[in-house]
Motif scaffolding. Structure first.
Motif, mmCIF file in Angstrom:
data_model
loop_
_atom_site.group_PDB
_atom_site.id
_atom_site.type_symbol
_atom_site.label_atom_id
_atom_site.label_comp_id
_atom_site.label_asym_id
_atom_site.label_seq_id
_atom_site.Cartn_x
_atom_site.Cartn_y
_atom_site.Cartn_z
ATOM 1 N N PHE A 24 0.828 -1.204 0.000
ATOM 2 C CA PHE A 24 0.000 0.000 0.000
ATOM 3 C C PHE A 24 0.869 1.264 0.000
ATOM 4 C CE2 PHE A 24 -3.222 -2.743 2.455
ATOM 5 C CZ PHE A 24 -3.772 -3.196 1.265
ATOM 6 N N ILE A 25 1.939 1.257 0.790
ATOM 7 C CA ILE A 25 2.826 2.425 0.841
ATOM 8 C C ILE A 25 3.488 2.651 -0.518
ATOM 9 C CG2 ILE A 25 4.845 3.446 1.948
ATOM 10 C CD1 ILE A 25 4.234 1.740 4.415
ATOM 11 N N SER A 26 3.892 1.568 -1.171
ATOM 12 C CA SER A 26 4.534 1.703 -2.485
ATOM 13 C C SER A 26 3.572 2.299 -3.510
ATOM 14 C CB SER A 26 5.053 0.335 -2.964
ATOM 15 O OG SER A 26 3.988 -0.539 -3.267
ATOM 16 N N GLN A 27 2.274 2.003 -3.369
ATOM 17 C CA GLN A 27 1.286 2.608 -4.269
ATOM 18 C C GLN A 27 1.227 4.119 -4.065
ATOM 19 O OE1 GLN A 27 -2.486 0.641 -3.700
ATOM 20 N NE2 GLN A 27 -1.721 -1.341 -4.344
ATOM 21 N N GLU A 28 1.296 4.557 -2.795
ATOM 22 C CA GLU A 28 1.290 5.991 -2.508
ATOM 23 C C GLU A 28 2.558 6.659 -3.038
ATOM 24 O OE1 GLU A 28 -1.302 7.622 -1.274
ATOM 25 O OE2 GLU A 28 -2.333 5.691 -1.331
ATOM 26 N N ILE A 29 3.681 5.969 -2.903
ATOM 27 C CA ILE A 29 4.931 6.498 -3.464
ATOM 28 C C ILE A 29 4.785 6.679 -4.969
ATOM 29 C CG2 ILE A 29 7.358 5.948 -3.919
ATOM 30 C CD1 ILE A 29 7.466 4.577 -1.198
ATOM 31 N N GLY A 30 4.185 5.704 -5.614
ATOM 32 C CA GLY A 30 3.997 5.770 -7.060
ATOM 33 C C GLY A 30 3.129 6.944 -7.480
ATOM 34 N N ARG A 31 2.082 7.238 -6.706
ATOM 35 C CA ARG A 31 1.208 8.370 -7.041
ATOM 36 C C ARG A 31 1.975 9.689 -7.010
ATOM 37 N NH1 ARG A 31 -2.549 5.418 -3.708
ATOM 38 N NH2 ARG A 31 -4.244 4.567 -4.975
ATOM 39 N N GLU A 32 2.805 9.858 -5.985
ATOM 40 C CA GLU A 32 3.557 11.113 -5.876
ATOM 41 C C GLU A 32 4.585 11.237 -6.996
ATOM 42 O OE1 GLU A 32 2.303 13.170 -3.916
ATOM 43 O OE2 GLU A 32 1.058 11.702 -2.876
ATOM 44 N N ILE A 33 5.233 10.129 -7.333
ATOM 45 C CA ILE A 33 6.222 10.154 -8.419
ATOM 46 C C ILE A 33 5.544 10.508 -9.740
ATOM 47 C CG2 ILE A 33 7.792 8.737 -9.796
ATOM 48 C CD1 ILE A 33 8.494 7.206 -7.248
ATOM 49 N N ASN A 34 4.380 9.911 -10.001
ATOM 50 C CA ASN A 34 3.661 10.187 -11.248
ATOM 51 C C ASN A 34 3.241 11.652 -11.332
ATOM 52 O OD1 ASN A 34 3.855 7.551 -12.211
ATOM 53 N ND2 ASN A 34 1.955 6.908 -11.234
ATOM 54 N N THR A 35 2.774 12.204 -10.208
ATOM 55 C CA THR A 35 2.352 13.610 -10.206
ATOM 56 C C THR A 35 3.539 14.533 -10.437
ATOM 57 O OG1 THR A 35 0.604 13.047 -8.620
ATOM 58 C CG2 THR A 35 1.111 15.372 -8.907
ATOM 59 N N MET A 36 4.666 14.199 -9.815
ATOM 60 C CA MET A 36 5.874 15.002 -10.037
ATOM 61 C C MET A 36 6.291 14.956 -11.497
ATOM 62 S SD MET A 36 8.086 14.070 -6.604
ATOM 63 C CE MET A 36 9.532 14.960 -7.155
ATOM 64 N N ALA B 55 4.296 14.517 -14.044
ATOM 65 C CA ALA B 55 3.339 15.283 -14.847
ATOM 66 C C ALA B 55 3.576 16.780 -14.726
ATOM 67 C CB ALA B 55 1.917 14.937 -14.402
ATOM 68 N N LYS B 56 4.106 17.217 -13.581
ATOM 69 C CA LYS B 56 4.324 18.650 -13.347
ATOM 70 C C LYS B 56 5.751 19.102 -13.664
ATOM 71 C CE LYS B 56 0.937 19.336 -9.624
ATOM 72 N NZ LYS B 56 0.779 19.799 -8.216
ATOM 73 N N ALA B 57 6.622 18.191 -13.982
ATOM 74 C CA ALA B 57 8.052 18.518 -14.087
ATOM 75 C C ALA B 57 8.344 19.613 -15.103
ATOM 76 C CB ALA B 57 8.851 17.267 -14.429
ATOM 77 N N ASN B 58 7.867 19.437 -16.314
ATOM 78 C CA ASN B 58 8.102 20.426 -17.382
ATOM 79 C C ASN B 58 9.586 20.742 -17.541
ATOM 80 O OD1 ASN B 58 7.210 22.118 -19.460
ATOM 81 N ND2 ASN B 58 7.187 23.920 -18.124
ATOM 82 N N ASP B 59 10.395 19.685 -17.361
ATOM 83 C CA ASP B 59 11.845 19.855 -17.477
ATOM 84 C C ASP B 59 12.438 18.497 -17.847
ATOM 85 O OD1 ASP B 59 14.343 21.698 -16.548
ATOM 86 O OD2 ASP B 59 14.675 19.600 -16.003
ATOM 87 N N ALA B 60 13.229 18.479 -18.906
ATOM 88 C CA ALA B 60 13.751 17.212 -19.424
ATOM 89 C C ALA B 60 14.612 16.482 -18.399
ATOM 90 C CB ALA B 60 14.550 17.466 -20.699
ATOM 91 N N GLN B 61 15.474 17.204 -17.704
ATOM 92 C CA GLN B 61 16.365 16.554 -16.744
ATOM 93 C C GLN B 61 15.585 16.027 -15.538
ATOM 94 O OE1 GLN B 61 19.761 18.921 -15.742
ATOM 95 N NE2 GLN B 61 20.827 17.247 -14.707
ATOM 96 N N MET B 62 14.600 16.809 -15.085
ATOM 97 C CA MET B 62 13.762 16.334 -13.989
ATOM 98 C C MET B 62 12.995 15.080 -14.395
ATOM 99 S SD MET B 62 12.242 19.781 -12.153
ATOM 100 C CE MET B 62 11.103 18.804 -11.165
ATOM 101 N N GLN B 63 12.541 15.049 -15.639
ATOM 102 C CA GLN B 63 11.828 13.870 -16.138
ATOM 103 C C GLN B 63 12.716 12.635 -16.107
ATOM 104 O OE1 GLN B 63 8.837 13.277 -16.746
ATOM 105 N NE2 GLN B 63 7.727 15.047 -17.505
ATOM 106 N N GLN B 64 14.000 12.824 -16.394
ATOM 107 C CA GLN B 64 14.930 11.694 -16.335
ATOM 108 C C GLN B 64 15.042 11.138 -14.911
ATOM 109 O OE1 GLN B 64 18.661 12.992 -18.001
ATOM 110 N NE2 GLN B 64 17.821 13.269 -20.065
ATOM 111 N N PHE B 65 15.090 12.044 -13.942
ATOM 112 C CA PHE B 65 15.148 11.600 -12.545
ATOM 113 C C PHE B 65 13.853 10.892 -12.143
ATOM 114 C CE2 PHE B 65 18.166 15.381 -11.953
ATOM 115 C CZ PHE B 65 19.273 14.577 -12.172
ATOM 116 N N VAL B 66 12.731 11.387 -12.644
ATOM 117 C CA VAL B 66 11.433 10.753 -12.363
ATOM 118 C C VAL B 66 11.399 9.344 -12.946
ATOM 119 C CG1 VAL B 66 8.967 10.810 -12.906
ATOM 120 C CG2 VAL B 66 10.119 12.878 -12.124
ATOM 121 N N VAL B 67 11.909 9.192 -14.162
ATOM 122 C CA VAL B 67 11.970 7.862 -14.781
ATOM 123 C C VAL B 67 12.832 6.919 -13.938
ATOM 124 C CG1 VAL B 67 12.824 6.563 -16.779
ATOM 125 C CG2 VAL B 67 11.517 8.670 -17.121
ATOM 126 N N GLY B 68 13.951 7.435 -13.428
ATOM 127 C CA GLY B 68 14.807 6.630 -12.556
ATOM 128 C C GLY B 68 14.069 6.170 -11.309
#
Length: 291
Positions: free
Chosen positions: A248-260, A262-275
């Motif tokens: 359940f906690i990992s699902q919540e972690i996933g939600r925050e990562i996905n939202t970040m 979606a809001k990143a609007n930056d190529a390098q930040m997107q790379q960190f999100v993918v990681g």
């Protein structure tokens, strides 16, 4: 302490000219799937065995196998009534000759007639059952020890994955302040090229810029993600089995990562999100095998 759902336990001992063996194996499963194999003489003890397994094993696809190897002098089995067998066999031959039939399985047919084979019903003494139960208990101890050892390996890997996520998170935190400056310069340049700097309403520009920056702000997501990761690590050290809770906690972690993301609007930040997403997928795979 987390445990693996994969486990193995074996215990053997000799008693009264017989060798007793209890083997327990398990694989991952959402629920307890218990398959018991044991000699017929212990069938009245099945409920006891199932209740203990349900309490101690909790979850997993479990196979419990009890075997008893008795010495030749102790072996009891089926008894053939030779007189009755001969009687049936002779009658079958007579009927076969009258009908002029050709049959080669008359003996097999006679063996299947009523009362030709009788089975000796075995029973176990209370001492024998107590001895077997001790072996069963030892097999459970070995089984749970195996699960705990595997759980330590899983715990180390899960901790590493969370630390990797937090490392990506730190890189995003360092990069985020620079993002606002880049966005401001990009918008200003776009408007300058489109309508000219002299025609830009600076007050309106600042209002729209603040509105846009607020829409892509990830302050709340960062706070929640850090909190979820800390809670995950804290749950890993709990004395109870928490595989479902960690899921359940990992699902919540996933939600925050996905939202970040979606809001990143930056190529390098997107790379960190993918990681972070890659590390989270590895966590979810490992959690499938956590009790």
């Amino acid at each position: 302490m987390i445990k693996s759902m994969t486990g193995y336990g074996l215990a053997t001992a000799d008693y009264a000219n017989a060798k007793y063996s209890v083997e327990i194996k398990s694989l991952n499963s959402k629920f307890l799937e218990l398959n018991l194999k044991f000699p017929k003489t212990f069938s009245d003890k099945e409920i006891i065995l199932r209740n203990v397994c349900s309490k101690d094993i909790e979850r997993g696809k479990v196979s419990l196998n009890i075997t008893v190897e008795r010495s030749a002098s102790e072996v009891t089995g089926a008894t053939i009534n030779t007189v009755l067998l001969a009687h049936y066999y002779n009658q079958l031959i007579a009927v076969n000759e009258q009908l002029n039939a050709n049959s080669s399985n008359l003996l097999q047919t006679a063996l299947n007639f009523p009362d030709v084979i009788s089975y000796n019903e075995e029973s176990i003494s209370e001492d024998e059952w107590n001895h077997l139960y001790q072996i069963f208990t030892q097999a459970l101890v070995n089984f749970n020890k195996f699960r705990e050892d595997e759980g330590l390996v899983l715990k180390e890997d899960l901790e590493l994955r969370i630390k990797n996520i937090l490392s990506y998170f730190k890189s995003i935190e360092e990069l985020e302040p620079k993002r606002i400056t880049v966005i401001r310069e990009k918008f200003a340049q776009f408007l300058d090229d489109a309508v000219g700097k002299i025609n830009i309403d600076q007050n309106r520009f600042e209002q729209e810029l603040i509105y846009y920056i607020d829409k892509i702000d990830i302050t709340e997501e960062k706070t929640r993600l850090k909190s979820h990761c800390d809670y995950f690590l804290q749950t890993l050290t709990s004395k109870e089995a928490n595989g479902k809770k960690l899921g359940f906690i990992s699902q919540e972690i996933g939600r925050e990562i996905n939202t970040m993301g979606a809001k990143a609007n930056d190529a390098q930040m997107q790379q960190f999100v993918v990681g972070m997403k890659e590390e989270l997928e590895k966590i979810k795979e490992q959690l499938l095998n956590v009790l």
